[in-house]
Design an enzyme around this catalytic site. Sequence first.
Site, PDB file in Angstrom:
ATOM      1  CG  ASP A 180      -1.996   0.990   1.199  1.00 60.58           C
ATOM      2  OD1 ASP A 180      -2.304   1.474   0.104  1.00 60.58           O
ATOM      3  OD2 ASP A 180      -2.540   1.308   2.265  1.00 60.58           O
ATOM      4  CG  ASP A 199      -5.345  -2.482   2.145  1.00 61.81           C
ATOM      5  OD1 ASP A 199      -6.130  -2.137   1.248  1.00 61.81           O
ATOM      6  OD2 ASP A 199      -4.452  -1.743   2.581  1.00 61.81           O
ATOM      7  CG  ASP A 223      -4.784  -0.331   6.642  1.00 60.62           C
ATOM      8  OD1 ASP A 223      -5.170  -1.442   6.239  1.00 60.62           O
ATOM      9  OD2 ASP A 223      -5.396   0.718   6.412  1.00 60.62           O
TER      10      ASP A 223
END
Length: 663
Positions: A365, A561, A557
């Site tokens: 991410d 996700d 995180d």
Amino acid sequence: MKHQHKFDTSGKQICCTLEEKINQQAEQHSEDDGHDHDHSGGNKSTFRMFLPAIISFVLLLIAIGIDNYFTQSWFTGWVRIVWYILAYIPVGLPVVKEAIESISRGEFFSEFLLMSIATIGAFAIGEFPEGVAVMLFYAVGEIFQNLAVTRAKANIKSLLDQRPDEVNIMEGNVVRTVKAEDVPIGAIIQLKPGEKLGLDGELLSETASFNTAALTGESQPDTKSKGEAVLAGMINLNTVSQVKVTTAYTDSKLSKILELVQNATEQKAPTELFIRKFAKIYTPIVVFLAIAICLLPYFFIDNYQFKEWLYRALIFLVISCPCALVISIPLGYFGGIGAASKNGILFKGSNFLDVIATIQNVVMDKTGTMTEGVFKVQEVVFKPDFDKEEILKMVNALEGQSTHPVATAIHDYVGPIDTSIVLQNAEEISGHGLKATVNGKELLVGNFKLMDKFSITYDIDPSSIVYTLIAVGYDKKFVGYLTIADSIKEDAQITVDKLKALGVKTTMLSGDKDTVVQFVVKKLGIANAFGDLLPEDKVNKVKEIKAKNETVAFVGDGVNDAPVVALSDVGIAMGGLGSDATIETADVVIQDDKPSKIPMAINIGKQTKKIVWQNIALAFAVKAIVLVLGAGGLATMWEAVFADVGVALLAILNAVRIQRMKF
């Protein structure tokens, strides 16, 4: 000794007797050497462990000296036999007892039985010195294995010292010491310099500096301001501080980390499980082979001597003991988990050490992983038809419904939420933004896909602006946008470079606008990047990579996700001091939010796997050679001792190397 069997997730028993015994001894030894005892107490405990071996060794040396160098007329017959029996008892009796207990539980072919048969058999054929020596070296080997396991667990067990049992709470002007587990939410803790915080809370003092090593692995002081979260395990460094408890003792961040770490050794790597199953098949086979070595030559050799072939069979039994495999392999994984924990990386099981070592792709991410996740509003561009101040107040109130870093940036820019603003039907639209009704009119705050979704037209090209854009719509009209910027983490570049050096491909998947994502990846040199993604888009991208039969680690995180974390081979969470859900969902947790720990975790996995296979190769090679020599009458009990205890100790020394490595 009572044995507490451990079980894998299928409920099948997987622990071998020898490892259970050593683990229990290691735990007892750890308790004896705990932080409540002084250093001399630890030394005394270690001395007590070696005392039986010392007694046996002294008696054996005296007997060998009289036998070979200082002959005494009285040292013959039953006196000599009793002397060697006395030398045997301190080290042999516990092993014989374990063999009997194993048989009573239905475990006939244990390492203890092998050593008992071999040494008692040596006595039966008159090889008293060798019988005592074999058991003595075996006992010493077990003690060293015990100490090695204890040391391997030390980095993990030291975390237990970070959670104080008692805290000082304030009741008016009176300070009272109570058990941490009894402290209610809302209580005020007084924390003196040098004291550890026992529960999670909110800092009431203006400022305070803390050592966060228990949670992040970093000892660099972290200064907190009034209203910020402080967590159990943090050490107050300078002034007396006050903390308001916000979480129950059992739900604190540190409690969850401790639970995670304590459960880590229960999740076994496939290699570890295979070796255990192999040992359970291998041990009875060598017992029957030893019987065959002793008896079968009678039918094929003219000058067959039972004593000679029994001696060969006993040597074969000693050599065949699978201690080096059963002990050094779990120890290798203990060491890997401990080394990772020391560096602020928590593995939920040794199986993930194996998997992460084979990772070919790291998919990450952007926000909070490679960037700081600390956004700041750069500019506000609203159309003149709208009251800028009034719209910002409404936007701030709506963003108060979100915990996203963007919401924090807007809150920091606008200030406290105006409580006079009434939000109705407030909701979050996944991957788009927020919607609510204010003063009877629809308010939209999010990305430009949100504007498209509700058919709100706008006259700008979002792709022409590099920064993150927050579009605002009100009363079915486009109001304007805010630009928000994030900064790249200091060690992000090092992370990408190290991953490339390890031969790992890198991909960035982000819900942020594509221009921002491309700007970041171009600066860092990440191979592939995709922006403007919804959660389901990230899942599809990871599926595309996995379709190529390549292993994937996803770093994020662990909350928004979650679907991608579940799909990936290894889910890595930038846990830091963030949400509990991060710790719950990921397979690996990086506690200090540093992306450079990603290649470090992969490297620890690779080194652990390398050491484990080195130990397997060493044990099999040496045992195979000496087994053949023993069966052919070319090896004595002394070679057998090296093949068993010697190889086990070499494997242990190799396994503990990982705890000294620099990653």
